[in-house]
Each structure stands twice: as structure tokens, then as C-alpha cells.
Write a protein that holds these residues in place. Structure first.
Motif, PDB file in Angstrom:
ATOM      1  N   UNK A  26      11.124   4.208  -6.779  1.00 49.80           N
ATOM      2  CA  UNK A  26      11.401   5.090  -5.652  1.00 49.80           C
ATOM      3  C   UNK A  26      10.393   6.238  -5.607  1.00 49.80           C
ATOM      4  N   UNK A  27       9.620   6.433  -4.544  1.00 53.27           N
ATOM      5  CA  UNK A  27       9.434   5.525  -3.428  1.00 53.27           C
ATOM      6  C   UNK A  27       8.930   4.176  -3.943  1.00 53.27           C
ATOM      7  N   UNK A  28       9.301   3.098  -3.251  1.00 48.30           N
ATOM      8  CA  UNK A  28       8.924   1.784  -3.772  1.00 48.30           C
ATOM      9  C   UNK A  28       7.450   1.488  -3.470  1.00 48.30           C
ATOM     10  N   UNK A  29       7.000   0.308  -3.871  1.00 48.66           N
ATOM     11  CA  UNK A  29       5.568   0.013  -3.786  1.00 48.66           C
ATOM     12  C   UNK A  29       5.057  -0.008  -2.341  1.00 48.66           C
ATOM     13  N   UNK A  38      -7.675   6.628   1.547  1.00 50.15           N
ATOM     14  CA  UNK A  38      -6.236   6.437   1.760  1.00 50.15           C
ATOM     15  C   UNK A  38      -5.653   5.365   0.838  1.00 50.15           C
ATOM     16  N   UNK A  39      -6.261   5.209  -0.323  1.00 52.14           N
ATOM     17  CA  UNK A  39      -5.809   4.170  -1.260  1.00 52.14           C
ATOM     18  C   UNK A  39      -4.753   4.762  -2.195  1.00 52.14           C
ATOM     19  N   UNK A  40      -3.661   4.022  -2.386  1.00 45.99           N
ATOM     20  CA  UNK A  40      -2.586   4.490  -3.280  1.00 45.99           C
ATOM     21  C   UNK A  40      -2.080   3.337  -4.139  1.00 45.99           C
ATOM     22  N   UNK A  41      -0.825   2.954  -3.910  1.00 42.05           N
ATOM     23  CA  UNK A  41      -0.226   1.816  -4.618  1.00 42.05           C
ATOM     24  C   UNK A  41      -0.314   1.976  -6.138  1.00 42.05           C
ATOM     25  N   UNK A  42       0.020   3.158  -6.620  1.00 40.55           N
ATOM     26  CA  UNK A  42       0.095   3.353  -8.067  1.00 40.55           C
ATOM     27  C   UNK A  42      -0.859   4.380  -8.621  1.00 40.55           C
ATOM     28  N   UNK A  71       9.493  -3.202  -6.924  1.00 39.83           N
ATOM     29  CA  UNK A  71       8.821  -2.548  -8.043  1.00 39.83           C
ATOM     30  C   UNK A  71       7.355  -2.973  -8.001  1.00 39.83           C
ATOM     31  N   UNK A  72       6.444  -2.045  -8.242  1.00 41.82           N
ATOM     32  CA  UNK A  72       5.016  -2.362  -8.252  1.00 41.82           C
ATOM     33  C   UNK A  72       4.779  -3.647  -9.063  1.00 41.82           C
ATOM     34  N   UNK A  73       4.181  -4.661  -8.479  1.00 45.33           N
ATOM     35  CA  UNK A  73       4.040  -5.938  -9.185  1.00 45.33           C
ATOM     36  C   UNK A  73       3.305  -5.823 -10.531  1.00 45.33           C
ATOM     37  N   UNK A  74       2.398  -4.863 -10.655  1.00 46.64           N
ATOM     38  CA  UNK A  74       1.746  -4.670 -11.955  1.00 46.64           C
ATOM     39  C   UNK A  74       2.743  -4.160 -12.995  1.00 46.64           C
ATOM     40  N   UNK A  75       3.668  -3.341 -12.548  1.00 51.06           N
ATOM     41  CA  UNK A  75       4.697  -2.818 -13.460  1.00 51.06           C
ATOM     42  C   UNK A  75       5.614  -3.964 -13.889  1.00 51.06           C
TER      43      UNK A  75
END
Lengths: 522, 448, 121
Positions: B209-212, B71-75, B162-166
Motif C-alpha cells: 500500500x500504495x500497491x504496485x 516519471x519512473x517509479x515502481x519501487x 505486491x511488487x512482483x520483484x518483492x
């Protein structure tokens, strides 16, 4: 006797005129199949992927659910297979023949590498899984880093850059950060030889530098006097490709390194041509401060029609602590990824930032590792030697029919110019297109800019002597044909490719960058 | 050595032809002090069997996504990829060709790039797209630079969601370009009030969007607010499959759309190679400021349709220090994988894949937030949501891993030191089975 | 007044205080098919030798320099949609900009027809 009364002649009844028909009804030409764009099939009610049936749960997208279709056509699996296989056959490839693109190192791509990269433990792993579940990934990154540092005799390597140009950015940003840390932010001038790859000046500018061109001397190398005259206390760095883009080793490289260091600047080495010296010469011994690898060139992670690449960048002691986030470290028996600035500072690092989400091109790391383990220290050295040998052999065989730009030996690529085509009405471009008819991908043309009508030939170590001989025979024959006035052979070329010469002016003047329904109806 | 065709006899013959007596002579320009006598200090060559054994051993130290309820996502997201995709991209003609600089013998790559550009434009609701960037994060950074060139302004505002890595990659790219970047504060389950206070001199606002955290947003009011100040809206996505169900960023007024294409055709790959998608308006000022390669349609000398790389004067190999970007090699083969997978899906398949992902996430969110002490932070989401846990989320994730469940990304890993220690970002896709969901629910109950 | 030329292959024709300029037929031929011309904004002030415009062919981008100092009073925006005009009529319809000269004396040092013909031999 049991006679077949149907006839079945084995030759035509009338002698055919071979030139009578040069078209076909279908638009295909034998194995070269005409293939429309997928959008022109208008198959919007079809899909090639079966799923379980959704339950129809009520959407939780608020009012953001899309009601209309996007207009993406779908294909069944057989249709998709045929479409992309047919298109594939319109491409040249290293697996088909010699691909002598100078500066691009089109070598054989071992399939073991592909297999290794697809091991589920490498390909099917998420970059943000708990670190305890990806120790093997870190180990592989650490091992590859060890090989890269050993091959260069450099103390650090930043693994995250995504391609060569991204590695350049990494190295030049480290230089900028080091200058800022020294309180010498005023150093903004970067010396770039006029023979440099375009990525060098483009990168320097993205680091807030500006470029000052160094002319080449008559021997195709940096003009030392001109270089020294440009040194000053506003100089940040020199960006130098070595071997350079003329395929020549910069003999004065130690003196260049010493002079730039003396002047307070850094030495960035563009590693695009590392295949000439990998395993034989270590850039760390030459005074280099930063150098990117093109893993997709030197270590044969395939080019894939333009990417992906990977651009790990080695850094000298002076630049090491500015390496970007994230990076892998080993603590006792286990590996750890340092991901944030506070953690990095605790390790004594001062990263200039993060260049990319996640940890770089893992898929390319596994391929490069597989390639390097296969070759070993001995094989890598032999590969470089063979690459240089093949290039020099081509230079020697063609030097009397074509015109080498510079005297003497070359490294892994041989540079010719268009003097041998003078007054033939044949240009470098025409010559290149005629090579297509002969079954070869052309060499790099019109680069480097320092010679007229450049033809840069890089055979790599992957070619047998027989293959190189056939190639030389063909180029020799073409050169003779050009001089003998067979101009049409060149200006009408390619005649036997899936497409004739394409109208690039039209493409640029009236850009059509996507399919639209209207275009299909018109 | 199995990859080297030259024999010693060949080498000797070739050296003679060249007129030197040894290979060393070919390296005469290398300073004597830098010439190595023998091989570098690394192991000698290995057979296929040995390499395979060694690398397989290392790979087994990782837990693959397919080996556990995942269930890992975040990018980066685990989606099903049809077998034909990986078969096709390994065709020699795609795998072992270079950038299509000779169009007459590269029509395969060029036509697939043209199809890719069209599909990306259709998916995002934009008019044109380029032939890819390295990944979503670098595409995001390049979009900010492009917006600055278009508007001739030097400021950008990044949404805190916004994804902090982005955000970090964008900061790095802009760091020495004399561009001022303002980061809004993050707001899990909501959206920073980015539209409220856009100064007149801002080039762009950047919203994911969808946000992080997984929350979905209506971009229209933000687009309107940006446009009123002459700024551009850059819409970012990390989950391309979300567009199978959601309104396109183009329809909501975005001027530039960038995102990660990894969900379609590419796979997890431990973070790379992925594929950056980059789309924008069909305006001359936009097109001329685009980074990266573009394939375009034209005709050949016989008048037959063909494709070429075009508008190259924007690029580094021609424009050098005035190029729009230094990018050269991009994500070529990954664009092909993306295009093939998208061609198989079509509207129909993409919508089903998205619907299934959404449904699994909805069910999972309901089941997990029903556990005592667990709260659902995101009220409108696609396939990713954020939970507030009664315990430290990083510890929970480790404990779940020990129970064989890869249960998401602790928000603190992306936002260290920002006080999100109890937030867990969870993703679900069509690949999750009912028993995966059961396992996650059971394990989380045990761990909490 | 007659047309004047720079060594960098720009031409300028001056009437009164205003000059119209572009690139020479020789330059247009050397560049090949022009696919785009990037023109300055009206109202911009330039000094002699400043970068004024960029002319692009398929594989090259070349800077065009201001032959004289002055203010840009008009640009040939028709070139945006019809860059081929630069090839077809480089010293006519394919003009780039009109400049209000600030120093007419700068013209004196420039080449006339004959000198430019000699220059490009």
C-alpha cells in the motif's frame, strides 16, 4: 613602555589538584560533546528543507488521509549538521587509526571511489529505466564481472547479492538447485568447520540443509580424517573459508575439493578472507564451486558503520546455469538485462529465482571498479602480499609476549589466544578495552571459537611499517603491564573513550529499542 | 601504487624480521599448482586521472534522472535530497567505521541507529523497528519467515498487487524453508479479494500500500479478516514518502510493516544500495523473532546513557544455525542518510514533500488521461498511477525515451506474459517541474 | 530425595513421580548474566537428552537438555520477566520446569552432589 595592566597570567595562581573535578556542568567533555536524541529537542514545528508552497489540491487518497501528526521532530540545517557531526566524533574509524578487526578487512577507502559512485550517470539512474538509457550501467556491471571472474578463474558470477551473507545464500541455493536437478534432493547435510563464520550455518539452514560440524585439527586447519569420515551420499556441500578464520591457508584444499566432489557434493568457499590471495591465487584453480566476494572488504567499498555491502558470487560450470535473475548479457554491441524466467530459459539458464528487487548494489560496483582499476592486476597482487606481510610481521613481533594459537606463518591475519593472560586477572575483553585507551580499535575477540579468548588481528595492506611498529609497541607494553599486575589498567578500561563500559545485560534484560515520550518525562 | 604505504626497503626489513627470504615463502601453504607466477590477465594500475576519465565515459552512456523529465517509479523514486545529507555521510567517522561492536567508541553510529529505529517506528505507526535490512524486497521475504516463526504456521498469501520483484524475492527466500506461498492474481486499479478467503492455517497475508499500480487501500478490513484467522497482516510499502500523507499501516492494524526507505536520503542508485525498513509490534514473541540488528539503550559504568547492539542471541554470529536470519552486514550508511534526511524534514517537511508529490501526480494523471484513448486505471492514488494506453506500453516508453522523456514503467516489464501490455505505471514527485509535466504530455500526444 | 546432576550441568530434584529441574550454580556462573530463558510448553513430552530449553546470556545461547524423560507439567514463567533469578538462585527460585517422570530408573545413572562437585573441578 606600553604596559598591559590587566595581568593575564599564563599559569594558574594556585597549583591545581588535577583529580579534584572529573565532571562538567554541561555533560560535555571538551571536544566530546554531550548530545541528546533529536526527539528530546521537541522541535515539531520546524523543518530543514524548503519547498515550494503546495497548491492545496484536493486529496485523491480516498478516506486514507492521515489527520494526526507522526511525532517526527524536524531540525534546521545548522542544527542537523551540528547534531550529526557531534555524534560522528564519538566513533572510531579507519581514517583515524589502525582498525585491526580480524575477518573484517578494514582497509583504506579511497575517496576517488566515492567520487566515481556519485557520477550522476551511476548514482542518479533508475533500475527500471528503458534499457537503452542505461547501457553504461550494464557495461560497468559487465566489466566488473569480467574482473571478478578473471581473479577467480570461474566461468560465471551472479552480481545481485546484496552482501556477503546474501552471496552465501546465492551460492548455497545454486547448490540446492543443482542437487534437485540431479534428482538428489535427499542430500541435506552440509559440512561446516567449527571455526566458520556464523553466517555459514545460518545460510545452510535457510536452504533447507542442516549442518554437521567438522572439528579443527591441532594445526588450526580442517581435520582431514574427521572430514573424510563425514562424507557420504547425504552430503550436499562443504562450506569452507579459505584462508580460514584462524588466518591460515587450508593446505589440503585440493584434497578437500576432490573428496567432496568424489562424494557427490559441492565446495562452497566463503570469500570473506579473499584479501589474502586476491590477484595471487585463483579459487577456480582450487576446485571451488561457489564463492562470494565481500566487495566492502576486499575491494574497499566502505563499511559505513555496518553496511551496505555487496556479495557477487562466482559459480563453477556445474552451478552456472542456476544463477539467479536478473543478469546482464552482451548481444553484439549492446548490453541487455535478462529479467524474467522465460527469457532466461531461452538463454539456456535455469535460475533458482530472484533474490532481490532490481540488480544488486550498483553503488558498490562503481566503487569496487574504481578500486580495481586503480590497483590493476599488479596492485591487487601487491596489496594481498602487503596484507600478508603486515600480518606476519605482527605475528613475529608479538609471538614472544603474546601467545599465538598456532605455530608457523599466517596469511592476512594473526591469531592469538589468552594464554599469555593466564593468572593476570585480565581477560581478552579487558585487554581489548585497554587498547581503546591506547587509541586503537580492538581486534576481533572471542572469534574464532576454536581457541580460548581469541584475538584475531588483521592489519591489512593499508598500514605503513611505522604504523604497525607503533601498534606492536603498544600491544607489547600492554602485555607486559598485564603480566606485571597492572590489572586496573585493564579492568577499568576504557577510561578515555566517549563512553565507559556499557551495561549490555541491562540492555538485553529490559530492552529499550526506541525513544518514547514517556521515557523522556520520567 | 598510491594506496600502499610499504616501501621495498620496509618489505625487506619486515621479511628479515619474520625470518623468511621472500614474500613467496609466506604463501608456502598454497598448493604449488595454484600459485600464479605473475599478475592475472588484467590491466595494470591506473592513476586517478585515468580512472576518472574511464568511468566518467561509461557513466555518460546512461541518461541520469536529472537530465530528463523523469516519471519512473515502481519501487524506486526520485526525490530531492538536501546537500547536507551526502556531506554528513561522508564524514570519515561514519563512512569508514565498522559495525559498532565496540560500543565505547561507536556511540555515534549507535545513537543514530537508535534514532533511525525510533523514526521508522513513528513513520509506520508501529512500536519498534530494527536497524535495517538490505532493501524492501528482502525485508518483505524476512517478514514472511518471521510471521511463520511467530504463528508456528507454514503458509503465506501474497497480494497480486505486491511488487512482483518483492513477491519473487519472498518466494526465493522461502523456497527451501518448507513454506507454502500462494500468489493472488493481480488486479490493476483494485485489490484482489485477499480478505475473503483466508484459511485457518495461514501465517500471514502480505499487502502492499500504495500497491504496485499506485492504488491505495484501506488495510483495516484485511487486518481484521487476518486476525480472525490468527494470521498476521504484513503491510508493505515501496514509497516511504506516501506515509507523509497517509494513515499509517500501524493505525490500520498491520502486525509487521516492511518497506523500501530509498525515497528518503538514499537516491536511485540504479537499484542499490537501498535501505529496507522493518517495524513490528512490541511483543516479546515478535522482538525475539526479529531478523537483523537492534540498537538498544543502556547506561555506562558512570551511569551515563549510552547505546549498544542488543538481543544479539537472535543473530547468526551467536545463534548460528538457529539464527532468525543469516543477515550480517545490512544497510548501515543508508540508514544514516535516511535518518539525517528525516531529521531535516520532520513532520512538517515530510508532509509538504508528500503533498507536493501527490499534487504533481494528480495534475499529471488528469492531463495524461485527457489525451484521447488514454484511461486512468487507478482512481485513488498517492504519487503513482496506472494508465491504459491505446498502444503497447513498452513501445511507448521507448518512443518517449527517444523524445527525451523517461515516462514510467510498462506493467509488462514487471508482469511479463500476463496481458498487461497496454498498462503504463507513472510516478511523479516534488522534483517534477511544470515544464516536466508539459514535456510528458506533449511527448505522449506525439507518440500515441 | 536428594538432587541429581547431569554432565551437561542440569540438576533435578524428584519427589514422588515429579521432578523439578534447572541449571546448576556452576553453569549459571559460567554463563554470566542470564538475560532470557526460553521454556517449553506445558504438556510437551520429552525424552532424556532432548533439547528442553534455551538459556541466553548477552553473547551466548545455550541449549538445556532434559535430564530425564517425561511430560512437562509446569514451567517457571516468572523467569520470563526475571531471568536474573537464574543467576541469583539457580537451584532454587531459578528452576526451569517440573517434569512428570516416565522412567525413574534414569536417575540412578546420574551424579550426586559429591560426584558433580568432582565433575566440575
Amino acid at each position: 613602555m606600553a604596559m598591559n595592566t590587566q595581568g593575564r597570567p599564563s599559569a594558574p595562581l594556585h597549583t591545581p589538584d588535577p583529580g579534584a573535578y572529573d565532571d562538567t556542568f554541561s555533560g560535555s567533555r571538551g571536544l566530546d560533546q554531550a548530545e541528546p536524541l533529536i526527539f528530546e529537542r521537541q522541535t515539531y514545528d520546524k523543518t530543514g528543507v524548503d519547498f515550494e508552497t503546495p497548491k492545496g489540491t484536493k486529496s485523491r487518497l480516498g478516506a486514507l488521509e492521515r489527520t494526526e501528526d507522526l511525532g517526527l521532530p524536524g531540525l534546521s540545517e545548522p542544527e542537523a549538521m551540528r547534531h550529526y557531526v557531534r555524534l560522528s566524533r564519538k566513533n572510531y574509524a579507519i581514517d583515524i587509526g589502525l582498525y585491526p578487526l580480524g575477518s573484517c578487512t578494514m582497509k583504506h577507502n579511497p575517496r576517488l571511489n566515492e567520487k566515481m559512485a556519485r557520477l550522476p550517470g551511476f548514482s542518479d539512474v533508475h533500475p527500471l529505466q528503458p534499457q537503452s538509457t542505461v547501457q553504461g550501467a550494464f557495461e560497468l556491471i559487465g566489466e566488473l564481472a569480467h574482473w571478478l571472474m578473471t581473479l577467480t578463474n570461474m566461468p560465471t558470477v551472479a552480481m545481485s547479492p546484496k552482501a556477503g551473507a546474501h552471496g552465501e545464500l546465492c551460492g548455497m541455493m545454486a547448490i540446492r538447485a543443482a542437487l534437485d536437478a540431479r534428482g538428489e534432493s535427499h542430500r541435506r547435510r552440509v559440512l561446516v568447520p567449527e571455526s566458520a563464520h556464523g553466517t555459514n550455518p545460518a545460510t545452510a539452514v535457510q536452504c533447507g540443509f542442516f549442518c554437521d560440524e567438522i572439528p579443527a585439527g591441532p594445526d588450526g586447519r580442517v581435520d582431514m580424517e574427521a572430514f573424510k569420515a563425514k562424507l557420504g551420499d547425504d552430503v550436499a556441500a562443504i562450506m569452507l573459508t579459505n584462508p580460514n578464520t584462524c588466518g591460515l591457508f587450508e593446505r589440503d584444499i585440493r584434497a578437500i575439493a576432490d573428496a567432496i566432489h568424489e562424494a557427490g557434493g559441492y565446495f562452497y568457499c566463503d570469500g570473506a578472507n579473499f584479501n589474502a590471495i586476491s590477484g595471487r591465487v585463483r579459487p577456480g584453480d582450487l576446485g571451488v564451486d561457489a564463492m562470494h566476494f565481500n566487495l566492502h572488504k576486499t575491494y574497499s567499498t566502505p563499511h559505513g558503520g555496518g553496511g551496505p555491502g555487496a556479495g557477487p558470487t562466482v559459480l563453477s560450470e556445474a552451478l552456472a546455469k542456476f544463477a539467479p535473475l536478473p543478469f546482464v548479457i552482451k548481444e553484439g554491441d549492446s548490453w541487455r538485462m535478462v529479467e524474467d524466467e522465460a527469457d532466461a530459459r531461452a538463454q539456456g539458464a535455469q535460475p533458482f529465482g530472484r533474490m532481490v528487487a532490481f540488480h544488486g548494489q550498483m553503488g558498490m560496483f562503481t566503487r569496487a571498479m574504481s578500486y580495481m582499476l586503480s590497483h590493476g592486476a599488479d596492485g591487487l597482487k601487491q596489496a594481498s602480499e602487503d596484507a600478508v606481510l603486515n600480518a606476519n610481521y605482527i605475528l613475529a613481533r608479538l609471538k614472544d609476549v603474546m601467545t599465538p594459537s598456532f605455530d608457523g606463518l599466517c596469511m592476512h591475519e594473526a591469531l592469538f589466544d589468552d594464554r599469555f593472560l593466564k593468572d593476570t586477572g585480565v581477560t581478552t575483553l579487558d585487554f581489548a578495552k585497554a587498547m581503546i585507551d591506547e587509541g586503537y580499535h580492538p581486534m576481533t575477540m572471542y572469534f574464532p571459537l576454536v581457541v580460548h579468548g581469541a584475538m584475531l588481528i588483521e592489519p591489512t595492506e593499508s598500514e605503513s611499517k611505522a604504523s604497525v611498529d607503533r601498534f606492536c609497541d603498544t600491544l607489547e607494553a600492554l602485555a607486559h603491564a598485564a603480566k606485571a599486575g597492572e590489572t586496573e589498567r585493564f579492568t577499568a578500561a576504557p577510561r578515555f573513550a566517549p563512553a565507559k563500559r556499557l551495561d549490555e545485560t541491562r540492555a538485553a534484560r529490559q530492552p529499550v529499542l526506541r525513544w518514547t515520550p514517556a521515557a523522556s518525562e520520567a | 601504487m598510491r594506496y600502499l604505504p610499504l616501501t621495498d626497503a620496509d618489505r625487506a626489513e619486515m621479511l628479515e624480521m619474520i625470518g623468511v627470504d621472500s614474500v613467496d615463502a609466506l604463501f608456502e601453504d598454497v598448493p604449488q599448482t595454484a600459485r600464479l607466477d605473475g599478475p592475472v590477465d588484467l590491466p595494470r594500475h591506473k592513476s586517478e586521472m585515468e580512472v576518472e576519465r574511464l568511468l566518467t565515459q561509461i557513466s555518460r552512456k546512461n541518461i541520469a534522472a536529472s537530465e530528463a523529465p523523469f516519471f519512473v517509479g515502481a519501487g524506486a523514486y526520485k526525490h530531492h535530497i538536501p546537500s547536507s545529507v551526502d556531506h554528513l555521510i561522508q564524514r570519515s567517522e561514519y563512512l569508514t567505521s565498522y559495525t559498532p561492536y565496540q560500543p565505547e567508541i561507536s556511540q555515534g553510529t549507535l545513537q543514530t541507529l537508535f534514532e533511525f529505529q525510533t523514526q521508522v517506528a513513528l513513520l509506520t505507526g508501529m512500536e519498534v523497528a530494527n536497524a535495517s535490512m538490505y532493501d524492501g524486497s528482502t525485508a518483505c521475504g524476512e517478514a514472511v519467515l518471521m510471521a511463520c516463526r511467530i504463528t508456528k504456521r507454514r503458509k503465506a498469501i501474497l497480494s497480486g498487487n505486491l511488487h512482483p520483484h518483492y513477491a519473487a524475492a519472498t518466494h526465493t527466500l522461502a523456497k527451501y524453508m518448507d513454506i507454502e506461498i500462494k500468489d493472488d492474481a493481480a488486479k490493476p486499479g483494485g485489490l484482489d479479494d485477499i480478505a475473503a478467503d483466508i484459511p485457518d492455517d495461514v501465517a500471514c497475508v502480505v499487502v502492499q500500500n500504495p500497491d504496485v499500480f499506485g492504488q491505495v487501500h484501506d488495510l483495516e478490513p484485511i487486518a481484521k479478516a487476518a486476525h480472525e484467522k490468527g494470521a498476521l497482516l504484513i503491510a508493505v510499502f515501496t514509497e516511504a514518502v506516501s506515509l507523509g500523507l497517509m494513515k499509517t499501516p500501524g493505525a490500520m492494524g498491520a502486525d509487521i510493516v516492511v518497506g523500501e526507505g530509498q525515497s528518503i536520503g538514499v537516491g536511485l542508485q540504479f537499484g542499490g544500495p537501498h535501505v529496507g525498513l522493518f517495524a513490528c509490534r512490541n511483543d516479546r514473541n515478535y522482538i525475539r523473532n526479529l531478523p537483523g540488528r537492534l540498537a538498544g539503550e543502556t547506561v555506562d559504568a558512570d551511569g551515563r546513557r549510552g547505546f549498544v547492539l542488543t538481543l544479539s542471541t537472535r543473530e547468526q554470529h551467536i545463534r548460528r544455525d538457529k539464527a532468525t536470519s543469516n543477515i550480517c552486514t545490512n544497510s548501515g550508511l543508508m540508514t544514516l542518510a535516511w535518518t539525517i534526511h528525516m531529521s531535516l524534514l520532520g513532520d512538517t517537511g515530510l508532509r509538504t514533500m508528500a503533498q507536493l508529490s501527490h499534487e504533481k501526480a494528480c495534475e499529471l494523471a488528469d492531463r495524461l488521461s485527457a489525451i484521447s484513448g488514454v484511461e486512468l486505471v487507478t482512481d485513488a492514488f498517492f504519487n503513482e498511477f496506472t494508465l491504459r494506453l491505446p498502444k503497447n506500453a513498452a513501445d511507448v516508453v521507448e518512443a518517449l525515451a527517444e523524445k527525451g522523456v523517461l515516462g514510467g514503467v510498462p506493467a509488462s516489464r514487471l508482469y511479463p506474459g500476463k496481458g498487461y501490455d497496454d498498462l503504463l505505471i507513472v510516478a511523479a514527485t516534488e522534483t517534477n517541474t511544470d515544464s516536466d509535466l508539459d514535456a510528458f504530455e506533449a511527448a505522449l500526444k506525439e507518440v500515441l | 530425595m536428594s538432587t541429581r546432576f547431569t554432565k551437561d550441568h542440569e540438576w533435578i530434584r524428584v519427589e514422588g513421580e515429579e521432578g523439578v529441574m534447572g541449571i546448576t550454580a556452576y553453569a549459571a556462573e559460567q554463563l554470566g548474566d542470564v538475560v532470557f530463558v526460553e521454556l517449553p510448553e506445558v504438556g510437551k513430552t520429552v525424552a532424556q537428552g532432548d533439547e528442553l530449553a534455551v538459556v541466553e546470556s548477552v553473547k551466548a545461547a545455550s541449549e538445556v537438555y532434559a535430564p530425564v524423560s517425561g511430560e512437562i507439567i509446569e514451567v517457571n514463567s516468572a523467569l520470563e520477566d526475571a531471568p536474573a533469578t537464574v543467576n541469583e538462585a539457580p537451584q532454587g527460585e531459578g528452576w526451569f520446569v517440573k517434569i512428570k517422570l516416565s522412567d525413574k530408573a534414569q536417575l540412578d545413572a546420574m551424579m550426586d552432589d559429591a560426584a558433580y562437585a568432582e565433575h566440575t573441578k
